[in-house]
Write a protein that holds these residues in place. Structure first.
Motif, PDB file in Angstrom:
ATOM      1  N   VAL A  11     -68.967  15.166  27.154  1.00 24.10           N
ATOM      2  CA  VAL A  11     -68.640  13.849  27.700  1.00 24.10           C
ATOM      3  C   VAL A  11     -67.320  13.360  27.147  1.00 24.10           C
ATOM      4  O   VAL A  11     -66.443  12.903  27.885  1.00 24.10           O
ATOM      5  CB  VAL A  11     -69.772  12.832  27.410  1.00 24.10           C
ATOM      6  N   SER A  12     -67.140  13.452  25.845  1.00 14.17           N
ATOM      7  CA  SER A  12     -65.901  13.002  25.211  1.00 14.17           C
ATOM      8  C   SER A  12     -64.700  13.757  25.762  1.00 14.17           C
ATOM      9  O   SER A  12     -63.668  13.157  26.097  1.00 14.17           O
ATOM     10  CB  SER A  12     -65.996  13.186  23.698  1.00 14.17           C
ATOM     11  N   GLU A  56     -64.070  12.674  29.453  1.00 15.16           N
ATOM     12  CA  GLU A  56     -63.516  11.318  29.527  1.00 15.16           C
ATOM     13  C   GLU A  56     -62.047  11.312  29.124  1.00 15.16           C
ATOM     14  O   GLU A  56     -61.231  10.620  29.732  1.00 15.16           O
ATOM     15  CB  GLU A  56     -64.334  10.359  28.668  1.00 15.16           C
ATOM     16  N   THR A  57     -61.687  12.099  28.107  1.00 17.21           N
ATOM     17  CA  THR A  57     -60.290  12.211  27.688  1.00 17.21           C
ATOM     18  C   THR A  57     -59.441  12.797  28.806  1.00 17.21           C
ATOM     19  O   THR A  57     -58.372  12.275  29.129  1.00 17.21           O
ATOM     20  CB  THR A  57     -60.169  13.078  26.416  1.00 17.21           C
ATOM     21  N   LEU A  91     -60.115  12.879  32.073  1.00 21.23           N
ATOM     22  CA  LEU A  91     -60.074  11.989  33.228  1.00 21.23           C
ATOM     23  C   LEU A  91     -59.188  10.772  32.998  1.00 21.23           C
ATOM     24  O   LEU A  91     -58.525  10.299  33.912  1.00 21.23           O
ATOM     25  CB  LEU A  91     -61.486  11.543  33.621  1.00 21.23           C
ATOM     26  N   SER A  92     -59.165  10.264  31.766  1.00 19.19           N
ATOM     27  CA  SER A  92     -58.364   9.072  31.511  1.00 19.19           C
ATOM     28  C   SER A  92     -56.870   9.373  31.463  1.00 19.19           C
ATOM     29  O   SER A  92     -56.051   8.497  31.718  1.00 19.19           O
ATOM     30  CB  SER A  92     -58.798   8.404  30.206  1.00 19.19           C
ATOM     31  N   GLN A  97     -63.847  12.123  38.981  1.00 22.07           N
ATOM     32  CA  GLN A  97     -63.508  10.734  38.666  1.00 22.07           C
ATOM     33  C   GLN A  97     -63.973   9.795  39.780  1.00 22.07           C
ATOM     34  O   GLN A  97     -64.547   8.738  39.517  1.00 22.07           O
ATOM     35  CB  GLN A  97     -62.004  10.611  38.447  1.00 22.07           C
ATOM     36  N   VAL A 136     -67.869   9.475  39.691  1.00 23.44           N
ATOM     37  CA  VAL A 136     -68.310   8.607  38.605  1.00 23.44           C
ATOM     38  C   VAL A 136     -68.055   7.143  38.957  1.00 23.44           C
ATOM     39  O   VAL A 136     -68.924   6.285  38.774  1.00 23.44           O
ATOM     40  CB  VAL A 136     -67.627   8.994  37.272  1.00 23.44           C
ATOM     41  N   SER A 137     -66.903   6.847  39.518  1.00 24.42           N
ATOM     42  CA  SER A 137     -66.593   5.449  39.831  1.00 24.42           C
ATOM     43  C   SER A 137     -67.440   4.928  40.986  1.00 24.42           C
ATOM     44  O   SER A 137     -67.825   3.762  40.994  1.00 24.42           O
ATOM     45  CB  SER A 137     -65.103   5.270  40.134  1.00 24.42           C
ATOM     46  N   ALA A 166     -72.781   6.300  34.242  1.00 22.11           N
ATOM     47  CA  ALA A 166     -71.905   6.799  33.178  1.00 22.11           C
ATOM     48  C   ALA A 166     -71.815   8.329  33.231  1.00 22.11           C
ATOM     49  O   ALA A 166     -72.799   9.005  33.555  1.00 22.11           O
ATOM     50  CB  ALA A 166     -72.420   6.368  31.816  1.00 22.11           C
ATOM     51  N   LEU A 167     -70.645   8.849  32.921  1.00 27.60           N
ATOM     52  CA  LEU A 167     -70.434  10.298  32.890  1.00 27.60           C
ATOM     53  C   LEU A 167     -71.459  10.962  31.982  1.00 27.60           C
ATOM     54  O   LEU A 167     -72.012  12.016  32.305  1.00 27.60           O
ATOM     55  CB  LEU A 167     -69.006  10.617  32.439  1.00 27.60           C
ATOM     56  N   LYS A 168     -71.759  10.345  30.860  1.00 27.84           N
ATOM     57  CA  LYS A 168     -72.745  10.886  29.917  1.00 27.84           C
ATOM     58  C   LYS A 168     -74.105  11.057  30.599  1.00 27.84           C
ATOM     59  O   LYS A 168     -74.781  12.066  30.415  1.00 27.84           O
ATOM     60  CB  LYS A 168     -72.875   9.965  28.711  1.00 27.84           C
TER      61      LYS A 168
END
Length: 108
Positions: free
Chosen positions: A15-16, A19-20, A22-23, A79, A82-83, A88-90
């Motif tokens: 997940v971490s 998220e990194t 994707l951001s 992305q 998820v939106s 949550a992605l997790k």
């Protein structure tokens, strides 16, 4: 992965990492882009239709060098998913991990 072989997934680390990615990713595809299913006629008459030429979805062809250029497009789809879902992605990754574990439990 060999039949009967299992690998543990560190959900928090995955997940971490996602998220990194994707951001910080920049995407240059239009909002109307989509991936279509392979027509049944190709699956029945042409075995090569199973071999991806642009995108790999799933583990079979995942690390093929000729498919690496489309990884950013797949990240954009993730992305957007998820939106749109508001989940949550997790939670999405955790659900996939549980389904995979259940599937492996039934096969072995």
């Amino acid at each position: 992965m060999a039949p009967g072989e299992h690998h543990a997934v560190d959900v928090e680390q995955l997940v971490s990492s996602m998220e990194t990615i994707l951001s910080s990713a920049t995407f240059s595809i239009g909002p109307d882009s989509c991936i279509f299913s392979t027509p049944d006629i190709l699956l029945r008459h042409n075995k090569k239709a199973y071999i991806p030429t642009a995108f790999s979805i799933g583990p079979l062809h995942h690390r093929q060098d000729y498919l690496k250029r489309t990884e950013n497009i797949k990240l954009k789809y993730l992305q957007n998913l998820v939106s749109r879902t508001g989940v949550a992605l997790k939670d999405l990754i955790g659900t996939v991990a549980r389904i995979e574990a259940d599937w492996h439990g039934r096969k072995d």
